[in-house]
Design a protein around this motif. Structure first.
Motif, PDB file in Angstrom:
ATOM      1  N   VAL A   1     -53.814 -23.700 -33.581  1.00  0.00           N
ATOM      2  CA  VAL A   1     -52.971 -22.925 -34.491  1.00  0.00           C
ATOM      3  C   VAL A   1     -53.408 -21.473 -34.523  1.00  0.00           C
ATOM      4  O   VAL A   1     -52.589 -20.560 -34.430  1.00  0.00           O
ATOM      5  CB  VAL A   1     -52.978 -23.542 -35.908  1.00  0.00           C
ATOM      6  CG1 VAL A   1     -52.280 -22.624 -36.907  1.00  0.00           C
ATOM      7  CG2 VAL A   1     -52.316 -24.909 -35.898  1.00  0.00           C
ATOM      8  N   VAL A   2     -54.711 -21.228 -34.654  1.00  0.00           N
ATOM      9  CA  VAL A   2     -55.223 -19.862 -34.713  1.00  0.00           C
ATOM     10  C   VAL A   2     -54.884 -19.109 -33.432  1.00  0.00           C
ATOM     11  O   VAL A   2     -54.431 -17.971 -33.468  1.00  0.00           O
ATOM     12  CB  VAL A   2     -56.754 -19.865 -34.961  1.00  0.00           C
ATOM     13  CG1 VAL A   2     -57.363 -18.514 -34.654  1.00  0.00           C
ATOM     14  CG2 VAL A   2     -57.047 -20.255 -36.398  1.00  0.00           C
ATOM     15  N   LYS A   3     -55.061 -19.745 -32.288  1.00  0.00           N
ATOM     16  CA  LYS A   3     -54.887 -19.060 -31.008  1.00  0.00           C
ATOM     17  C   LYS A   3     -53.426 -18.908 -30.600  1.00  0.00           C
ATOM     18  O   LYS A   3     -53.037 -17.870 -30.077  1.00  0.00           O
ATOM     19  CB  LYS A   3     -55.657 -19.825 -29.924  1.00  0.00           C
ATOM     20  CG  LYS A   3     -55.754 -19.082 -28.618  1.00  0.00           C
ATOM     21  CD  LYS A   3     -56.699 -19.800 -27.668  1.00  0.00           C
ATOM     22  CE  LYS A   3     -56.826 -19.036 -26.370  1.00  0.00           C
ATOM     23  NZ  LYS A   3     -57.736 -19.683 -25.437  1.00  0.00           N
ATOM     24  N   THR A   4     -52.611 -19.942 -30.813  1.00  0.00           N
ATOM     25  CA  THR A   4     -51.259 -19.931 -30.263  1.00  0.00           C
ATOM     26  C   THR A   4     -50.150 -19.868 -31.310  1.00  0.00           C
ATOM     27  O   THR A   4     -49.054 -19.412 -31.004  1.00  0.00           O
ATOM     28  CB  THR A   4     -51.004 -21.186 -29.409  1.00  0.00           C
ATOM     29  OG1 THR A   4     -51.054 -22.336 -30.258  1.00  0.00           O
ATOM     30  CG2 THR A   4     -52.023 -21.311 -28.299  1.00  0.00           C
TER      31      THR A   4
ATOM     32  N   PHE B   1     -52.163 -12.263 -35.581  1.00  0.00           N
ATOM     33  CA  PHE B   1     -53.413 -11.553 -35.826  1.00  0.00           C
ATOM     34  C   PHE B   1     -53.341 -10.102 -35.365  1.00  0.00           C
ATOM     35  O   PHE B   1     -53.862  -9.211 -36.024  1.00  0.00           O
ATOM     36  CB  PHE B   1     -54.586 -12.279 -35.151  1.00  0.00           C
ATOM     37  CG  PHE B   1     -55.030 -13.490 -35.927  1.00  0.00           C
ATOM     38  CD1 PHE B   1     -55.718 -13.366 -37.116  1.00  0.00           C
ATOM     39  CD2 PHE B   1     -54.741 -14.760 -35.471  1.00  0.00           C
ATOM     40  CE1 PHE B   1     -56.114 -14.477 -37.854  1.00  0.00           C
ATOM     41  CE2 PHE B   1     -55.141 -15.880 -36.193  1.00  0.00           C
ATOM     42  CZ  PHE B   1     -55.821 -15.741 -37.380  1.00  0.00           C
ATOM     43  N   LYS B   2     -52.687  -9.860 -34.241  1.00  0.00           N
ATOM     44  CA  LYS B   2     -52.581  -8.472 -33.764  1.00  0.00           C
ATOM     45  C   LYS B   2     -51.695  -7.646 -34.678  1.00  0.00           C
ATOM     46  O   LYS B   2     -51.916  -6.455 -34.850  1.00  0.00           O
ATOM     47  CB  LYS B   2     -52.077  -8.453 -32.324  1.00  0.00           C
ATOM     48  CG  LYS B   2     -53.143  -8.935 -31.356  1.00  0.00           C
ATOM     49  CD  LYS B   2     -52.769  -8.697 -29.923  1.00  0.00           C
ATOM     50  CE  LYS B   2     -53.962  -9.041 -29.033  1.00  0.00           C
ATOM     51  NZ  LYS B   2     -53.707  -8.751 -27.641  1.00  0.00           N
TER      52      LYS B   2
ATOM     53  N   GLN C   1     -60.742 -11.874 -29.953  1.00  0.00           N
ATOM     54  CA  GLN C   1     -61.737 -12.758 -29.345  1.00  0.00           C
ATOM     55  C   GLN C   1     -62.708 -13.284 -30.407  1.00  0.00           C
ATOM     56  O   GLN C   1     -63.072 -14.463 -30.397  1.00  0.00           O
ATOM     57  CB  GLN C   1     -62.502 -12.029 -28.238  1.00  0.00           C
ATOM     58  CG  GLN C   1     -63.463 -12.909 -27.471  1.00  0.00           C
ATOM     59  CD  GLN C   1     -62.764 -14.065 -26.769  1.00  0.00           C
ATOM     60  OE1 GLN C   1     -61.647 -13.925 -26.267  1.00  0.00           O
ATOM     61  NE2 GLN C   1     -63.415 -15.217 -26.730  1.00  0.00           N
ATOM     62  N   ALA C   2     -63.063 -12.435 -31.356  1.00  0.00           N
ATOM     63  CA  ALA C   2     -63.949 -12.864 -32.448  1.00  0.00           C
ATOM     64  C   ALA C   2     -63.253 -13.902 -33.325  1.00  0.00           C
ATOM     65  O   ALA C   2     -63.873 -14.854 -33.803  1.00  0.00           O
ATOM     66  CB  ALA C   2     -64.379 -11.665 -33.285  1.00  0.00           C
ATOM     67  N   ILE C   3     -61.944 -13.726 -33.522  1.00  0.00           N
ATOM     68  CA  ILE C   3     -61.174 -14.694 -34.312  1.00  0.00           C
ATOM     69  C   ILE C   3     -61.186 -16.055 -33.630  1.00  0.00           C
ATOM     70  O   ILE C   3     -61.375 -17.089 -34.265  1.00  0.00           O
ATOM     71  CB  ILE C   3     -59.729 -14.196 -34.519  1.00  0.00           C
ATOM     72  CG1 ILE C   3     -59.735 -13.031 -35.513  1.00  0.00           C
ATOM     73  CG2 ILE C   3     -58.817 -15.297 -35.015  1.00  0.00           C
ATOM     74  CD1 ILE C   3     -58.407 -12.345 -35.663  1.00  0.00           C
ATOM     75  N   VAL C   4     -60.985 -16.054 -32.311  1.00  0.00           N
ATOM     76  CA  VAL C   4     -60.980 -17.315 -31.566  1.00  0.00           C
ATOM     77  C   VAL C   4     -62.359 -17.968 -31.598  1.00  0.00           C
ATOM     78  O   VAL C   4     -62.483 -19.180 -31.742  1.00  0.00           O
ATOM     79  CB  VAL C   4     -60.493 -17.092 -30.121  1.00  0.00           C
ATOM     80  CG1 VAL C   4     -60.691 -18.337 -29.278  1.00  0.00           C
ATOM     81  CG2 VAL C   4     -59.021 -16.697 -30.122  1.00  0.00           C
ATOM     82  N   GLU C   5     -63.401 -17.155 -31.465  1.00  0.00           N
ATOM     83  CA  GLU C   5     -64.759 -17.704 -31.485  1.00  0.00           C
ATOM     84  C   GLU C   5     -65.121 -18.274 -32.859  1.00  0.00           C
ATOM     85  O   GLU C   5     -65.899 -19.207 -32.955  1.00  0.00           O
ATOM     86  CB  GLU C   5     -65.756 -16.621 -31.063  1.00  0.00           C
ATOM     87  CG  GLU C   5     -65.654 -16.296 -29.588  1.00  0.00           C
ATOM     88  CD  GLU C   5     -66.493 -15.101 -29.180  1.00  0.00           C
ATOM     89  OE1 GLU C   5     -67.263 -14.577 -30.012  1.00  0.00           O
ATOM     90  OE2 GLU C   5     -66.367 -14.682 -28.012  1.00  0.00           O
TER      91      GLU C   5
END
Length: 141
Positions: free
Chosen positions: A56-59, A91-92, A101-105
């Motif tokens: 969900v966070v990534k896509t 997010f953008k 990238q920090a959000i995904v990590e």
């Protein structure tokens, strides 16, 4: 050589419906309640490889597979739903100061920090005999 025949029966009653997700732990039961408003069968969520929060966070979408309990033909329910409340575009657009990238990590905390409930719209839904019927239907696979 036998050729496998794939079946995909679109569930028009579900397409366009909104689904609110407040907690990942409630995903299966909440969707089951929505689904059983139209179909009186029992379904069980297949556990995906990737954590749902990360997806969900990534896509910003969920491609879910359910097993239709006690059904032999077209024994899978596939549901594809999207949200404007998460994903890289969200997010953008809404958190441009944060490195994606920090959000995904740190996806677990990123998911937990999203305003709930997340509103998903069901874009596609079908009964099928193939586990991976949508592998190439959308933009991934």
């Amino acid at each position: 050589m036998n050729k496998t025949n794939f079946s995909e029966i679109t569930l028009k009653k579900l397409i366009g419906l909104k689904f609110n997700l407040s907690q990942i732990e409630d995903l299966e039961s909440d969707f089951k309640a929505l689904y059983q408003g139209f179909y009186s069968e029992n379904i069980e969520l297949f556990n995906p490889i990737y954590p749902i929060k990360l997806v969900v966070v990534k896509t910003g979408f969920l491609d879910l597979r359910f097993d239709r309990i006690g059904i032999t033909e077209d024994k899978y329910l596939r549901v594809f739903m999207t949200t404007n409340d998460a994903g890289i575009v969200f997010f953008k657009k809404n958190r441009p100061e944060v490195d994606f990238q920090a959000i995904v990590e740190d996806w677990n905390n990123s998911f937990d920090s999203l305003k709930k409930p997340l509103e998903f719209v069901i874009k596609d839904a079908c009964h099928t005999n193939a586990k991976y019927i949508w592998k190439n239907k959308y933009f991934y696979g």
